[in-house]
Design an enzyme around this catalytic site. Structure first.
Site, PDB file in Angstrom:
ATOM      1  CD1 TRP A 103      20.044 -37.233  37.982  1.00 13.55           C
ATOM      2  CD2 TRP A 103      18.036 -36.270  38.189  1.00 13.55           C
ATOM      3  NE1 TRP A 103      19.220 -37.753  37.022  1.00 13.55           N
ATOM      4  CE2 TRP A 103      17.991 -37.187  37.121  1.00 13.55           C
ATOM      5  CE3 TRP A 103      16.882 -35.545  38.498  1.00 13.55           C
ATOM      6  CZ2 TRP A 103      16.837 -37.399  36.354  1.00 13.55           C
ATOM      7  CZ3 TRP A 103      15.737 -35.754  37.743  1.00 13.55           C
ATOM      8  CH2 TRP A 103      15.722 -36.669  36.691  1.00 13.55           C
ATOM      9  CG  ASP A 172      19.247 -38.412  44.180  1.00 14.50           C
ATOM     10  OD1 ASP A 172      18.881 -39.600  44.151  1.00 14.50           O
ATOM     11  OD2 ASP A 172      18.915 -37.570  43.314  1.00 14.50           O
ATOM     12  CE  LYS A 196      16.449 -43.168  37.153  1.00 14.14           C
ATOM     13  NZ  LYS A 196      16.256 -41.861  37.756  1.00 14.14           N
TER      14      LYS A 196
HETATM   15  C1  LIG Z   1      15.953 -40.586  37.943  1.00 11.95           C
HETATM   16  C2  LIG Z   1      16.600 -39.781  39.014  1.00 11.95           C
HETATM   17  C3  LIG Z   1      15.883 -38.835  39.757  1.00 11.95           C
HETATM   18  C4  LIG Z   1      14.420 -38.500  39.476  1.00 11.95           C
HETATM   19  O1  LIG Z   1      13.590 -39.514  39.851  1.00 11.95           O
HETATM   20  P1  LIG Z   1      11.992 -39.349  39.761  1.00 11.95           P
HETATM   21  O2  LIG Z   1      11.529 -40.512  40.559  1.00 11.95           O
HETATM   22  O3  LIG Z   1      11.635 -39.411  38.331  1.00 11.95           O
HETATM   23  O4  LIG Z   1      11.633 -38.060  40.389  1.00 11.95           O
HETATM   24  C5  LIG Z   1      16.535 -38.176  40.781  1.00 11.95           C
HETATM   25  N1  LIG Z   1      17.832 -38.411  41.042  1.00 11.95           N
HETATM   26  C6  LIG Z   1      18.562 -39.300  40.331  1.00 11.95           C
HETATM   27  C7  LIG Z   1      19.988 -39.520  40.680  1.00 11.95           C
HETATM   28  C8  LIG Z   1      17.958 -40.014  39.297  1.00 11.95           C
HETATM   29  O5  LIG Z   1      18.677 -40.903  38.589  1.00 11.95           O
END
Ligand SMILES: *Cc1c(COP(=O)(O)O)cnc(C)c1O
Length: 361
Positions: A103, A172, A196
């Site tokens: 990511w 993030d 998540k």
């Molecule tokens: C799943 C995830 C993403 C991507 O998320 P999307 O909503 O599918 O774009 C980005 N960063 C992390 C840390 C993730 O776990």
């Protein structure tokens, strides 16, 4: 509840059962209005009340200072990879990125489209098994921000504490938001896709310090400027109503459990059960270095690919689903976010012991 399995999926992931039940009812008839939740105008007083309460609960749970805006956006967490540099960098401006997994790599790639990028730390060469220690990286004085991925969903690593830096942090937190207390004030921006730890896919939470809203270059498309959404309370256009509503219900659930400190204790306990099982056997091996281990995602391997396939199949047969690891790491991965029940972890640990006894390496 009887028909439910323990779902270790990395995201979308398990949500509190009571939230699902309530959502099912509200989708058909929201609070006896005779209108289903997803049929209601986003400008109705009912829906505005949902948005207001959701934002207020998020602010209270995370301790978000008043000089920050909370935005409910679309485009997934992945759109933030470009929105951040698009709004905050520009020709000649530099952003610093700690490269700790898939990511962060994706975010680095997008940032390079809008400005200069420096990577003061990368664990790529050693399989992304760890995050940096404080002081292990040096950020240039002329950098605008230090970007980090709080929890690396795929590699199962997590910053035990937020990075130490004089720069404003950008994080993030897609896979660990609200799983533990965080000092929001050290950050210029925090974002998280909901699927998540917060709710269903479709809404991305952005928490942004107000003074950053004026940095956006003039030729930025309206929808991609943070200020557009901040000025209109995330109602410039139709927000992702259903996802936002479910996030609101998850936040109420979390509040009722005792908030972030209470859930952190539960997360430590759940992950502890699983790491103990891994550490007490040579059969199972964790991917992450011990001091970088994630409380949310636990990737591990067995002695062979054949045993892994058998393990996943037999686990699925007894209601332990979603244990297949990410294709870039292989093996197994147990994702145990806030809403994942402790009983599910206990059942997995029990199964691991039995499987090892029956299937010697
Ligand atoms: C799943 C995830 C993403 C991507 O998320 P999307 O909503 O599918 O774009 C980005 N960063 C992390 C840390 C993730 O776990």
């Amino acid at each position: 509840m009887a028909d439910r399995v323990f779902n270790f999926s990395p995201g979308p992931a398990m949500l509190p059962y009571e939230v699902l039940l309530k959502a099912g009812k509200d989708v058909v008839n929201y609070q006896e209005t005779g209108i289903g939740l997803i049929e209601m105008s986003h400008r109705s007083k009912e829906f505005i009340a949902i948005t207001d309460e959701t934002e207020a609960n998020l602010r209270a749970l995370m301790g978000i200072p008043d000089n920050y805006k909370v935005l409910f956006l679309q485009g997934g967490a992945s759109s933030q990879f470009f929105m951040i540099p698009m709004n905050l960098l520009g020709p000649g401006k530099k952003g610093s990125y700690l490269n700790t997994g898939t990511w962060s790599k994706k975010a680095i790639k997008e940032a390079q489209l809008f400005g200069e990028v420096e990577v003061p730390f990368s664990s790529e060469e050693t399989g992304f098994k760890r995050v940096p220690k404080p002081g292990e990286y040096k950020v240039s004085a002329d950098s605008e921000y230090l970007y980090y991925v709080s929890n690396n969903t795929i590699y199962g690593t997590q910053f035990p504490h937020i990075p130490v830096s004089e720069k404003m942090l950008i994080s993030d937190m897609s896979s660990d938001i609200l799983s533990r207390p965080v000092d929001v004030a050290k950050h210029g921006l925090i974002f998280a896709g909901a699927q998540k730890n917060l709710g269903p896919a479709g809404v991305t939470i952005v928490i942004i310090r107000e003074d950053l809203l004026t940095r956006t270059p003039a030729k930025t498309p309206t929808m991609l400027s943070y200020k557009t959404h901040a000025d209109k309370g995330s109602m410039f256009n139709t927000p992702p109503c259903f996802a936002l509503y479910v996030v609101g219900e998850v936040l109420k659930w979390l509040k009722q459990l005792g908030g972030v400190r209470a859930i952190e204790e539960m997360n430590i306990e759940k992950a502890g059960l699983l790491y103990n099982a891994i550490d007490s056997s040579d059969y199972y091996r964790g991917h992450a270095d011990k001091d970088s281990r994630s409380l949310m995602n636990v990737p591990f391997t067995l002695p062979s690919k054949e045993l892994e396939a058998k393990f996943i199949a037999e686990a699925t047969a007894i209601g332990l689903n979603g244990l297949k690891g990410h294709r870039s790491v292989g093996g197994c991965r147990a994702s145990i976010y806030n809403a994942f029940p402790k009983e599910g972890v206990q059942k997995l640990v029990q199964f691991m012991k039995e499987f090892e006894a029956k299937n010697p390496a």
